[in-house]
Structures are given as structure tokens and as C-alpha cells.
Design a protein around this motif. Sequence first.
Motif, mmCIF file in Angstrom:
data_model
loop_
_atom_site.group_PDB
_atom_site.id
_atom_site.type_symbol
_atom_site.label_atom_id
_atom_site.label_comp_id
_atom_site.label_asym_id
_atom_site.label_seq_id
_atom_site.Cartn_x
_atom_site.Cartn_y
_atom_site.Cartn_z
ATOM 1 N N MET A 45 3.441 2.946 3.713
ATOM 2 C CA MET A 45 4.845 3.297 3.838
ATOM 3 C C MET A 45 4.892 4.822 3.734
ATOM 4 O O MET A 45 4.348 5.400 2.796
ATOM 5 C CB MET A 45 5.662 2.658 2.717
ATOM 6 C CG MET A 45 7.135 2.713 2.933
ATOM 7 S SD MET A 45 7.699 1.727 4.318
ATOM 8 C CE MET A 45 7.732 0.111 3.574
ATOM 9 N N GLU A 58 0.304 3.346 -0.129
ATOM 10 C CA GLU A 58 -0.405 2.207 0.465
ATOM 11 C C GLU A 58 0.160 0.923 -0.115
ATOM 12 O O GLU A 58 0.338 0.794 -1.329
ATOM 13 C CB GLU A 58 -1.911 2.286 0.199
ATOM 14 C CG GLU A 58 -2.668 1.161 0.880
ATOM 15 C CD GLU A 58 -4.181 1.314 0.806
ATOM 16 O OE1 GLU A 58 -4.869 0.475 1.415
ATOM 17 O OE2 GLU A 58 -4.663 2.235 0.150
ATOM 18 N N GLU A 59 0.485 0.001 0.764
ATOM 19 C CA GLU A 59 0.995 -1.301 0.338
ATOM 20 C C GLU A 59 -0.166 -2.139 -0.199
ATOM 21 O O GLU A 59 -1.322 -1.935 0.155
ATOM 22 C CB GLU A 59 1.654 -2.012 1.515
ATOM 23 C CG GLU A 59 2.876 -1.286 2.045
ATOM 24 C CD GLU A 59 4.032 -1.275 1.072
ATOM 25 O OE1 GLU A 59 4.371 -2.339 0.527
ATOM 26 O OE2 GLU A 59 4.593 -0.189 0.845
ATOM 27 N N GLU A 60 0.155 -3.107 -1.035
ATOM 28 C CA GLU A 60 -0.879 -3.981 -1.584
ATOM 29 C C GLU A 60 -1.578 -4.737 -0.465
ATOM 30 O O GLU A 60 -1.039 -4.896 0.624
ATOM 31 C CB GLU A 60 -0.270 -4.944 -2.590
ATOM 32 C CG GLU A 60 0.201 -4.234 -3.838
ATOM 33 C CD GLU A 60 0.606 -5.200 -4.923
ATOM 34 O OE1 GLU A 60 -0.007 -6.279 -5.029
ATOM 35 O OE2 GLU A 60 1.531 -4.858 -5.664
ATOM 36 N N HIS A 132 11.433 1.698 8.986
ATOM 37 C CA HIS A 132 11.743 0.771 7.905
ATOM 38 C C HIS A 132 13.171 0.978 7.410
ATOM 39 O O HIS A 132 13.929 0.040 7.241
ATOM 40 C CB HIS A 132 10.740 0.957 6.760
ATOM 41 C CG HIS A 132 11.012 0.081 5.594
ATOM 42 N ND1 HIS A 132 11.646 0.532 4.457
ATOM 43 C CD2 HIS A 132 10.763 -1.227 5.389
ATOM 44 C CE1 HIS A 132 11.759 -0.460 3.600
ATOM 45 N NE2 HIS A 132 11.240 -1.535 4.136
ATOM 46 N N LEU A 146 6.909 2.145 8.302
ATOM 47 C CA LEU A 146 5.776 1.307 7.948
ATOM 48 C C LEU A 146 4.692 1.566 8.969
ATOM 49 O O LEU A 146 4.932 1.442 10.186
ATOM 50 C CB LEU A 146 6.161 -0.174 7.952
ATOM 51 C CG LEU A 146 5.024 -1.155 7.673
ATOM 52 C CD1 LEU A 146 4.485 -0.964 6.254
ATOM 53 C CD2 LEU A 146 5.486 -2.577 7.877
#
Length: 153
Positions: A45, A58-60, A132, A146
Motif C-alpha cells: 500500500m 507491505e501487506e501481510e 485504493h 495498492l
Amino acid sequence: MKTNCKIMMNLIIGIMMSLVFFSCSKTEQDSQNVVGEWKISQLFMKYYENGTEVATVEEENFYDYFNFIFYSDGTLRAYFDDNVGESPNPITWKIEDGKMIFKEVLQDGKEYEYVLDIVELTKSSMILAMLHNEYDMQGVHYKSTLNIHFVKK
């Protein structure tokens, strides 16, 4: 004078034809690079204030199991590892004006279209980005995107 106008007109037509030729071949090359099996490697993101990037998060890694097969006929198969949880709806894809356009048709006939910017596209990696959120508050323009990083399997 007529000769100069004729030469100039031919030059302009030649330049326009070259631009059309190069843009078509770039889209075709991009489409050829996309065909094959891909896996999401990272999701980021990105946050912007007034057009300047201020943070990247960083997204999971819940995306570790997502796989996509892009077929040359413009169809797409999305599934989780071991074919568990395959998308039941037909999905198509195409590249147009530097964007990847996905269309999904649900079982009830409703269609959804998703348009993502192509940030990078090579034979082995692809980065797509989508808006987003975007809004203005107290004179500041906020935006988040994103960014989806793919690697070819």
C-alpha cells in the motif's frame, strides 16, 4: 511551395503511422509477456500527500497462495494453491493504454470491471497498481494505491 507541403504532409503521415505501429506492437508484446502462470509475490500500500509518496507498507502475506493463469485467448484462471478455492466465475483480461483490464461475470449475470495501471511488465515480473482511496482534507490531497507484485512461475 507545393513540394515542401507535400514533403511535410508525407513526413507527418509517416510519423503518425510509426506511432500507431509502435503502440500496437508494444501492446501485443505486453500481452505475450503476460501469458502464462503467475503468483503474487508482494502487496504494497503506497500513501501520497499532494502527489508525494510519504509511506509504503507491505501487506501481510495472505496472498501467498494466490495463483493466476493468463491464457492467450484473453481468459484468466484464478485459484489457490492445490486448486482449492478456484474462482467459479469467468474472468477475462486485456491490455489497453498501459492498463490491465479484468472483467468478471458473476453467476447472476452481473459484470464487474477492474482497471489496474501497469507499473512494470517483463517476461518474469509484473507490477499492477490500483487506486485504493483518494480525498482532500484541509487543503491536502491524500491518495493511496495498492501495488500488486507478481512473479512468473
